[in-house]
Write an enzyme that holds these catalytic residues in place. Structure first.
Site, PDB file in Angstrom:
ATOM      1  N   HIS A  85       0.830  -1.208   0.000  1.00 32.04           N
ATOM      2  CA  HIS A  85       0.000   0.000   0.000  1.00 32.04           C
ATOM      3  C   HIS A  85       0.864   1.258   0.000  1.00 32.04           C
ATOM      4  O   HIS A  85       0.609   2.200  -0.764  1.00 32.04           O
ATOM      5  CB  HIS A  85      -0.917   0.001   1.219  1.00 32.04           C
ATOM      6  CG  HIS A  85      -1.712   1.266   1.375  1.00 32.04           C
ATOM      7  ND1 HIS A  85      -2.941   1.454   0.784  1.00 32.04           N
ATOM      8  CD2 HIS A  85      -1.439   2.417   2.040  1.00 32.04           C
ATOM      9  CE1 HIS A  85      -3.391   2.656   1.076  1.00 32.04           C
ATOM     10  NE2 HIS A  85      -2.503   3.261   1.846  1.00 32.04           N
ATOM     11  N   GLU A  86       1.875   1.284   0.858  1.00 27.97           N
ATOM     12  CA  GLU A  86       2.745   2.463   0.926  1.00 27.97           C
ATOM     13  C   GLU A  86       3.529   2.644  -0.366  1.00 27.97           C
ATOM     14  O   GLU A  86       3.743   3.769  -0.821  1.00 27.97           O
ATOM     15  CB  GLU A  86       3.691   2.348   2.123  1.00 27.97           C
ATOM     16  CG  GLU A  86       2.995   2.299   3.474  1.00 27.97           C
ATOM     17  CD  GLU A  86       1.983   3.415   3.694  1.00 27.97           C
ATOM     18  OE1 GLU A  86       2.167   4.514   3.117  1.00 27.97           O
ATOM     19  OE2 GLU A  86       0.995   3.193   4.411  1.00 27.97           O
ATOM     20  N   HIS A 144       3.114   8.900  -6.823  1.00 23.40           N
ATOM     21  CA  HIS A 144       4.020  10.050  -6.879  1.00 23.40           C
ATOM     22  C   HIS A 144       4.780  10.061  -8.201  1.00 23.40           C
ATOM     23  O   HIS A 144       4.906  11.104  -8.861  1.00 23.40           O
ATOM     24  CB  HIS A 144       4.993   9.996  -5.699  1.00 23.40           C
ATOM     25  CG  HIS A 144       5.872  11.189  -5.582  1.00 23.40           C
ATOM     26  ND1 HIS A 144       7.105  11.157  -4.956  1.00 23.40           N
ATOM     27  CD2 HIS A 144       5.723  12.476  -6.015  1.00 23.40           C
ATOM     28  CE1 HIS A 144       7.651  12.357  -5.009  1.00 23.40           C
ATOM     29  NE2 HIS A 144       6.836  13.165  -5.635  1.00 23.40           N
ATOM     30  N   HIS A 156       1.623   4.486  -2.943  1.00 28.17           N
ATOM     31  CA  HIS A 156       1.740   5.947  -2.904  1.00 28.17           C
ATOM     32  C   HIS A 156       2.981   6.408  -3.671  1.00 28.17           C
ATOM     33  O   HIS A 156       2.962   7.455  -4.326  1.00 28.17           O
ATOM     34  CB  HIS A 156       1.823   6.435  -1.458  1.00 28.17           C
ATOM     35  CG  HIS A 156       0.523   6.336  -0.716  1.00 28.17           C
ATOM     36  ND1 HIS A 156      -0.652   6.860  -1.206  1.00 28.17           N
ATOM     37  CD2 HIS A 156       0.216   5.787   0.492  1.00 28.17           C
ATOM     38  CE1 HIS A 156      -1.635   6.628  -0.339  1.00 28.17           C
ATOM     39  NE2 HIS A 156      -1.131   5.980   0.690  1.00 28.17           N
TER      40      HIS A 156
END
Length: 224
Positions: free
Chosen positions: A94-95, A102, A98
């Site tokens: 999940h991280e 980006h 991100h």
């Protein structure tokens, strides 16, 4: 009506926290078939997406995992960083989701980043003006507080698609890279869904609070 309102704003966040902690604790005990730690999962997905310049580091705390776009760092709580579990793999993916957002300049992430300074200022200042407006029976001061609070609510609402999209990317990456099996996809999805519930609860509470203040404001205006 106020009893229902206070029940919602108190119970909903509490339920969300209990749900995410319970789900995470359950699947943190289940090891993935591939046996990769959270750090290894994050690194594998980053490399597969050409994000070689993004670092994966451990951080203190439980469920303190996050991605920092300023330093291009995926920070994983020590248990997720070092241990191999379905929960840890889901959180790590999940991280990294991100980080991929980006890289691709995902529009909602870009918007949320622009709203961060506004949300920080408004969240700190809004209640000062709200309290002045209520205690001084000043609709003008209250309206200013509502306007500032609304900026924070917008930030909460923009956060929802950012988080949902990161979880969607996480599942796609874990499946395509063989990090989880078909049988492990369901529990991984449960972990991600439980985590998303905390953002939904925060947004719901923020919207309810904003609506309550708007009702107070309209009442003040009708009494003027």
């Amino acid at each position: 009506m106020y009893i229902v309102y206070f029940a919602i704003i108190m119970i909903l966040p509490l339920y969300a926290q209990m749900k995410v902690k319970g789900t995470y604790k359950k699947f943190a005990k289940e090891r993935t078939m591939k046996g990769q730690t959270g750090a290894e999962v994050a690194r594998a997905i980053l490399d597969a997406n050409g994000l070689y310049d993004v670092r994966v580091v451990p951080t203190q705390g439980v469920l303190s995992d996050h991605y920092n776009p300023a330093t291009k760092t995926v920070a994983l709580s020590e248990s997720n960083f070092n241990e191999a579990s379905i929960a840890g793999a889901a959180v790590a993916a999940h991280e990294v989701g991100h980080a991929i957002q980006h890289k691709e300049a995902y529009s909602m992430l870009t918007l949320r980043s622009k709203l961060v300074p506004v949300a920080n200022i408004s969240s700190n200042a809004s209640w000062i003006f709200v309290m002045i407006g209520i205690f001084a029976s000043s609709s003008g001061w209250l309206l200013l507080g509502i306007a500032l609070l609304a900026a924070g609510v917008v930030f909460q609402l923009v956060t929802l698609p950012v988080e949902f999209d990161a979880s969607k990317r996480a599942l796609v990456q874990m499946n395509s890279l063989g990090i989880i099996t078909n049988e492990e996809e369901r529990p991984a999805r449960k972990v991600l869904s439980a985590a998303a519930l905390t953002y939904v609860a925060a947004a719901a509470v923020a919207v309810l609070e904003l609506l309550r203040l708007i009702l107070i404001y309209t009442g003040m205006r009708s009494d003027d």
